[in-house]
Design a protein around this motif. Structure first.
Motif, short mmCIF file in Angstrom:
data_model
loop_
_atom_site.label_atom_id
_atom_site.label_comp_id
_atom_site.label_asym_id
_atom_site.label_seq_id
_atom_site.Cartn_x
_atom_site.Cartn_y
_atom_site.Cartn_z
N HIS A 37 0.91 -1.23 0.23
CA HIS A 37 0.13 0.04 -0.15
C HIS A 37 0.90 1.44 0.03
O HIS A 37 1.74 1.49 0.72
CB HIS A 37 -0.94 0.11 1.35
CG HIS A 37 -1.99 -0.94 1.27
ND1 HIS A 37 -3.32 -0.74 0.69
CD2 HIS A 37 -1.90 -2.40 1.89
CE1 HIS A 37 -4.09 -1.79 0.92
NE2 HIS A 37 -3.32 -2.73 1.54
N CYS A 38 0.46 2.08 -0.84
CA CYS A 38 1.10 3.59 -0.63
C CYS A 38 2.60 3.50 -0.79
O CYS A 38 3.40 4.24 -0.21
CB CYS A 38 0.85 4.30 0.44
SG CYS A 38 -1.08 4.62 0.60
N HIS A 39 3.15 2.52 -1.67
CA HIS A 39 4.70 2.27 -1.82
C HIS A 39 5.02 3.94 -2.45
O HIS A 39 4.90 4.32 -3.40
CB HIS A 39 5.10 1.30 -2.99
CG HIS A 39 6.32 1.00 -2.73
ND1 HIS A 39 7.58 1.77 -3.02
CD2 HIS A 39 7.07 -0.29 -2.34
CE1 HIS A 39 8.57 1.21 -3.18
NE2 HIS A 39 8.36 0.00 -2.58
N PRO A 40 6.07 4.22 -1.57
CA PRO A 40 6.70 5.59 -1.93
C PRO A 40 7.21 5.63 -3.21
O PRO A 40 7.14 6.66 -3.99
CB PRO A 40 7.70 5.80 -0.84
CG PRO A 40 7.97 4.29 -0.04
CD PRO A 40 6.79 3.74 -0.38
N ARG A 41 7.68 4.71 -4.00
CA ARG A 41 8.39 4.85 -5.08
C ARG A 41 7.28 5.15 -6.31
O ARG A 41 7.39 5.86 -7.30
CB ARG A 41 9.24 3.77 -5.64
CG ARG A 41 10.58 3.88 -5.10
CD ARG A 41 11.40 2.78 -5.39
NE ARG A 41 11.94 2.75 -6.62
CZ ARG A 41 12.62 2.07 -7.40
NH1 ARG A 41 13.12 0.71 -6.54
NH2 ARG A 41 13.13 1.95 -8.52
N VAL A 42 6.02 4.25 -6.07
CA VAL A 42 5.09 4.58 -6.90
C VAL A 42 4.40 5.83 -6.67
O VAL A 42 4.09 6.50 -7.76
CB VAL A 42 3.80 3.35 -6.78
CG1 VAL A 42 2.68 3.75 -7.69
CG2 VAL A 42 4.32 2.07 -6.88
N VAL A 43 4.11 6.46 -5.43
CA VAL A 43 3.65 7.60 -5.17
C VAL A 43 4.61 8.63 -5.79
O VAL A 43 3.97 9.95 -6.64
CB VAL A 43 3.54 7.79 -3.66
CG1 VAL A 43 2.94 9.46 -3.40
CG2 VAL A 43 2.67 7.01 -2.78
N GLU A 44 5.74 8.42 -5.76
CA GLU A 44 6.69 9.53 -6.17
C GLU A 44 6.54 9.59 -7.87
O GLU A 44 6.27 10.70 -8.26
CB GLU A 44 7.98 9.36 -5.83
CG GLU A 44 8.89 10.73 -5.72
CD GLU A 44 10.38 10.56 -6.67
OE1 GLU A 44 10.87 9.55 -6.62
OE2 GLU A 44 10.31 11.65 -7.25
#
Lengths: 436, 436
Positions: free
Chosen positions: A70-77
């Motif tokens: 959930h909400c993986h920082p690399r995907v979010v970024e």
């Protein structure tokens, strides 16, 4: 839906959730179902955990869409950055779709040379069926007894799990799901024979055979990985009769099975078309159809397919980040190792619990088949439902699969660790003991 | 596609674009078309402008998906924030979908009480047809001659614009598009008569009438707004024969027409089902079907529809930001005012250019109908194509519509200002003078 909330139970909920349940009914109508006897209201999530409105933490052993967590920082970024730069369609040139497609196709057999993008797995199934109809000139499709391939009109007609009120297509033929636990003899030979009989039945009715569609884990049929290789004879039968083999990788794809990037690879089968969806963008809507190039030759030139949002720079940014994370965090290997530990742990539990008839899976996709009696192997749907709801009380998110709903469906985000697994196994054992 | 790039022209491109064109063909196959005689490679966008790899600025008078402007900061911020907090499905409770649905439904007639979410306009059309088939028990749909409602198997069978190689459904009937410029007599009465004849033809063939689907601007039929109110008699005929009226608002919806939030409101019609898509999330995939609640009663309870990504917190965050921006930046009013100025400006141009047979539109959706001869009104497709490509050389993005492609399709992002309009009109006048 096996474990749906009964709206009659709304009175028992706290004010906040009762209000939300009522607004859902008023605004969204009766088509919107909620999980569990007591619905959950989540406000945030991270990794393999979700948090409800009271701040309570839940362990996620169910959601395969947030597949890299959930909400993986690399995907979010990656998505946030692309959103502010450019987000348009594929009728202008853009580099990222080409880079991603190159990397995605490199994970597939060499025979699969093109990819087309959609926004959902349902659109991918629909497009794969459109291509198959165009190429073969046929309309007859064969699917398994409780298959689910998507929600469009055409795909729902090939999705028997949607129930008796959703019409099956008159050109659809249904074969039994390949249940190794309840089938005598060689599973591959039995299943191939059933598919061949269905092809003959189509012909007998004047319907030209188009293709066979299968999720190699038979996710909604009760999670039936079967022995490695058993789908090979089916693929041969399909080809012999001029049909196409469509591998529905919406659930098994993207490293879920641990052994490989794609579910069909466990069987040494090379499909004609491969559909993908759910985990592809970690929640950003993206799906796709990968195909043997010769199948798209006439279809691509002479028909028309344009998906407005499909393959947009933002959707591709999400998909690229997912591929990167799977590689960099070795999630396929994690799925294999933790999935193996999970299987072993539940198999050990089965020694104490006669209700566990069978435990099976591939990587982090595991099914626990509850039975009333190990001799008759009669499904115990009531127990499946009780386990799902009791685990929800213990703040573990899980579901059930199969026509009867007697198969516990365990399908956590791929970064699920050995420690997460230990916690889960402890709570599952506790639950089984309580319900014994 | 009217203005598609011919791959034979790849040799004439610079190295970078030729390489991208070749990689597209190799990876994506022949189904992926590019706009223009000379394709454009964009790397960023903001507001009503896009920028190519050389940093050159283009004025966008074509793209309706980034409807509140490319990379609008409020949409970027809302989506980025939600991405890091929670992105899951609708089987858990979440507040934002309820708040958004309340606000969305408030923009629709009181009779439309429920909304269901999809990821694309095609999925919305498909779901609306599924509901219509379920409710009426019919399978016969009526659409206009060059209609486009989406790309799924079922919807493509009701989308004649996809061309002769995409089969129309045997239960589809096609009526002429309501072209006020080329129709004698009262348009509403003529069109309603044609629809009624199609209903009779369905019955004659033993096919039960299900519904009529229309985009109130007939976007792909050549942009045919027609006189306000002319769709009312059609809706009456549809209802008289037990069918449902499906308003395809994928293109006219979300303030595009300037007069109202929804295109059908220009006609005083209350549809049974309203489909939406493209501009809804400014490029984040989201679509929907709004419906009279009674139509979803049995469908919602007894059939099954679940869209994994549909109505997710991230998609809803995008849609909510779009609604907020339309309201706060008064984009409907802007569409009305600038659209009016655009119509007036092109009408003035028509005095000097006999090739302009008709200028028509609603808000910021304007069509310019090129003819070979004002007396015969014969479409001049070649001129349409030349204008599109010449404007692209002048760095104005535009397209053409209609079966012949003779109608210039002007459909900029809604923040298109009067100054943008002046710039566009100047370049259009220059182009027409050069091609005269």
């Amino acid at each position: 839906m096996v474990n749906a909330f009964d709206p009659a139970g709304a009175a028992a909920l706290d004010d906040s959730r009762r209000d939300m349940v009522e607004r859902r009914a008023r605004l969204l109508g009766p088509g919107y179902k909620l999980f569990y006897d007591e619905p959950v209201h989540f406000v945030r999530a991270q990794g393999v955990h979700l948090y409800d409105a009271d701040g309570k933490e839940y362990l996620d052993v169910y959601n395969n869409v947030p597949s890299v967590g959930h909400c993986h920082p690399r995907v979010v970024e990656a998505v946030s950055r692309q959103l502010g730069v450019l987000n348009t369609h594929t009728r202008y040139l853009h580099d990222s779709i080409l880079q991603y497609s190159e990397q995605l196709l490199a994970t597939l057999p060499a025979e699969i040379g093109h990819v087309m993008y959609t926004c959902t797995g349902s659109e991918a199934s629909d497009l794969a069926m459109r291509i198959t109809r165009h190429v073969t000139g046929g309309t007859g499709f064969i699917v398994t007894a409780n298959a689910y391939h998507g929600h469009t009109i055409a795909v729902s007609q090939a999705s028997p799990s949607m129930g008796e009120h959703v019409p099956l297509g008159v050109h659809t033929r249904v074969v039994p799901a390949p249940d190794a636990y309840r089938t005598e003899g060689d599973l591959g030979a039995v299943f191939a024979g059933q598919v061949e009989a269905a092809i003959a039945d189509l012909r007998r009715h004047g319907i030209r055979f188009a293709g066979f569609i299968a999720d190699s884990l038979f996710s909604s049929d009760g999670i039936l990985p079967g022995p490695a290789g058993f789908l090979k004879p089916v693929a041969e039968v399909v080809r012999k009769h001029g049909g196409l083999y469509i591998a529905d990788e919406v659930q098994p794809g993207f490293a879920r099975t641990g052994d490989a990037m794609w579910g069909f690879q466990r069987h040494g089968v090379t499909p004609d078309l491969v559909t993908m969806g759910k985990p592809m963008g970690n929640g950003i809507p993206i799906g796709g159809v990968a195909a043997r190039p010769e199948l798209l030759e006439d279809f691509g030139r002479n028909t028309r397919y344009f998906n407005t949002f499909g393959g947009s720079p933002v959707c591709i940014a999400a998909a690229q980040a997912v591929l990167d994370v799977i590689r960099d965090e070795k999630l396929q290997e994690n799925s294999r190792i933790v999935g193996r530990a999970m299987l072993d742990g539940i198999q050990a539990m089965a020694e104490k619990h006669a209700a566990i008839g069978d435990v099976r899976g591939a990587g982090l996709f595991v099914g626990v088949d509850f039975v009333k009696d190990r001799a008759t192997r009669e499904p115990d749907a009531a127990l499946g439902l009780r386990v799902v709801n009791r685990l929800r009380e213990k703040r573990v998110l899980i579901s059930a699969s199969g026509k009867e709903g007697n198969v516990l469906k365990i399908r956590p985000p791929l970064p699920f660790s050995l420690a997460d697994n230990d916690r889960f196994l402890g709570l599952l054992a506790e639950t089984l003991a309580e319900l014994a």
